[in-house]
Design an enzyme around this catalytic site. Structure first.
Site, short mmCIF file in Angstrom:
data_model
loop_
_atom_site.label_atom_id
_atom_site.label_comp_id
_atom_site.label_asym_id
_atom_site.label_seq_id
_atom_site.Cartn_x
_atom_site.Cartn_y
_atom_site.Cartn_z
N LYS A 189 23.02 43.44 50.98
CA LYS A 189 23.15 43.46 52.13
C LYS A 189 21.92 43.78 53.08
CE LYS A 189 28.01 42.75 52.67
NZ LYS A 189 28.63 43.20 51.55
N GLU A 195 30.06 45.68 62.10
CA GLU A 195 31.18 45.98 61.74
C GLU A 195 31.14 45.94 60.21
OE1 GLU A 195 29.96 42.77 61.90
OE2 GLU A 195 30.03 42.17 59.85
N SER A 229 25.46 40.76 42.68
CA SER A 229 25.18 41.04 44.14
C SER A 229 25.19 42.71 44.52
CB SER A 229 26.22 40.42 45.01
OG SER A 229 27.62 40.94 44.46
#
Ligand SMILES: *Cc1c(COP(=O)(O)O)cnc(C)c1O
Length: 391
Positions: free
Chosen positions: A89, A111, A377
């Site tokens: 991310k 968010e 990930s």
């Protein structure tokens, strides 16, 4: 082109910008400027420098010997779990914070569901001295206490979303409301390849570093820059978009997207959007959405908070509709089994989201000569509380 939208932000029939009048100015400011900003030498220099020394890129492409032996094929792991803050991310938050600074913004909102995107945003805001407000469902604040603590320690303000089911989709609604009220000084960092155009394209572009590196690393390690398969889990779809990005036009490369089946696709407790969804509009773009016949969004379920989302990004909806990618869904139980198996077999504890991608190894027969890349990930530290229940 599968990886790029058209001039209006459409990937085939999916995408676009379905936004209230009051957001038009913000979205247009971003649309008119982000590509120009990202193309400047100053942006590229700082983005690449931060990815290298702050995030820790390039992440390794690791040949997983033990899994390869077991499944009688060649399995490579793209180690996004080794990124600073523990997942892919941060690639996107570094990019968007630099865009926000170039636009003269002083305040960042985001968010978050499980808190990984919130932590990545708070991290880069701390680095750059920006005010950071993270909206998070009240229920998720209770479920993800360690990530809430991390965000606060990094100086961010965590604001509970108390409407609806008090989870990610409600936090997204709160963030959009904030942006409408603060259009001048604030940038909204969306954490996946969802939202109105240009967000899906912007996020996919920042994450595309993943497949750019895979190509270079495969060439060095195998003599061929193309794998036979790329496998990635899909919540909104940002890690998968990054892992697929530079392979979408090479039809020989099989793209496998893995969704969360939850308790089973037909159990009423699932997040398998392509299996259950229909065309609809969610958070500003046209895509596949889990909804009732009268358009109410259906509550999704997955054991992993990062896949617990009732939609997918428009790029993935198009990969599904055109059959360019194969979509598979994996249950909570099978993901959990895969997480324990990978940990014991390779000495790597994956995030619960990523465990869904590993579970595919039991579902697809691979050939001896295949070169299979799994996008790892994120790491599993954040999921320890869930894992501990199964120890
Ligand atoms: C957030 C998250 C995901 C799901 O988000 P995508 O946008 O689909 O990538 C997957 N894996 C990890 C480790 C995450 O933190």
């Amino acid at each position: 082109m599968y990886s790029k939208p058209d001039a209006h932000g459409y990937y085939g029939e999916f995408g676009g910008a379905y936004i209230p009048e009051m957001l038009q100015a913000n979205i247009h400011e971003l649309l008119n400027n982000y590509k120009k900003i990202a193309a400047t030498a100053a942006f590229k220099k700082e983005f690449n420098a931060l990815l290298k020394d702050f995030v820790g890129r390039p992440t390794p492409l690791y040949f997983a010997q033990n899994l390869s032996k077991q499944y009688k094929t060649n399995i490579y792991l793209k180690r996004e779990d080794l990124c600073h803050t523990g997942a892919h991310k941060v690639n996107n938050t570094v990019g968007q914070v630099l865009v926000a600074l170039a636009l003269g913004k002083k305040r960042i909102i985001a968010e978050t569901g499980a808190g990984q995107h919130g932590v990545a945003t708070a991290t880069v805001c701390a680095l750059k001295g920006l005010e950071c407000i993270v909206y998070m469902g009240e229920k998720d604040i209770q479920r993800q206490a360690p990530n809430v603590a991390r965000m606060r320690m990094l100086g961010a303000k965590v604001v509970p979303a108390t409407s609806g089911s008090k989870t990610l989709k409600d936090a997204t609604n709160e963030a959009i409301r904030d942006w409408i009220n603060n259009p001048i000084d604030t940038h909204y960092i969306i954490g996946s390849v969802v939202g109105p155009h240009p967000y899906p394209d912007m996020v996919a572009t920042f994450q595309s570093i993943i497949s750019k590196e895979i190509k270079q690393q495969l060439l060095k390690q195998t003599g061929n820059e193309l794998p036979t398969h790329v496998i990635a889990c899909v919540g909104g779809g940002s890690n998968a978009a990054g892992a697929f990005y530079h392979f979408t036009e090479d039809k020989k490369v099989k793209l496998i997207a893995v969704e969360a089946a939850g308790c089973g696709v037909n159990s009423g407790m699932s997040a398998a959007t392509t299996a259950l969804g229909t065309q609809g509009i969610l958070h500003g773009s046209k895509s596949l959405v889990m909804q009732t016949t009268d358009g109410q969004v259906v509550e999704p379920h997955s054991i992993s908070a990062g896949l617990d989302y009732p939609g997918i990004g428009p790029m993935h909806a198009n990969l599904y509709a055109t059959k360019r990618a194969q979509f598979i869904s994996i249950t909570d139980d099978d993901a959990m089994k895969a997480a324990f198996h990978v940990s014991k077999t390779e000495g790597i504890i994956p995030a619960l989201e990523t465990a869904h991608a590993f579970a595919v190894l039991d579902q697809i027969p691979f050939k001896k000569k295949d070169v299979v890349v799994i996008n790892l990930s994120g790491r599993g530290d954040k999921d320890l509380e869930t894992y501990m229940k199964f120890l």
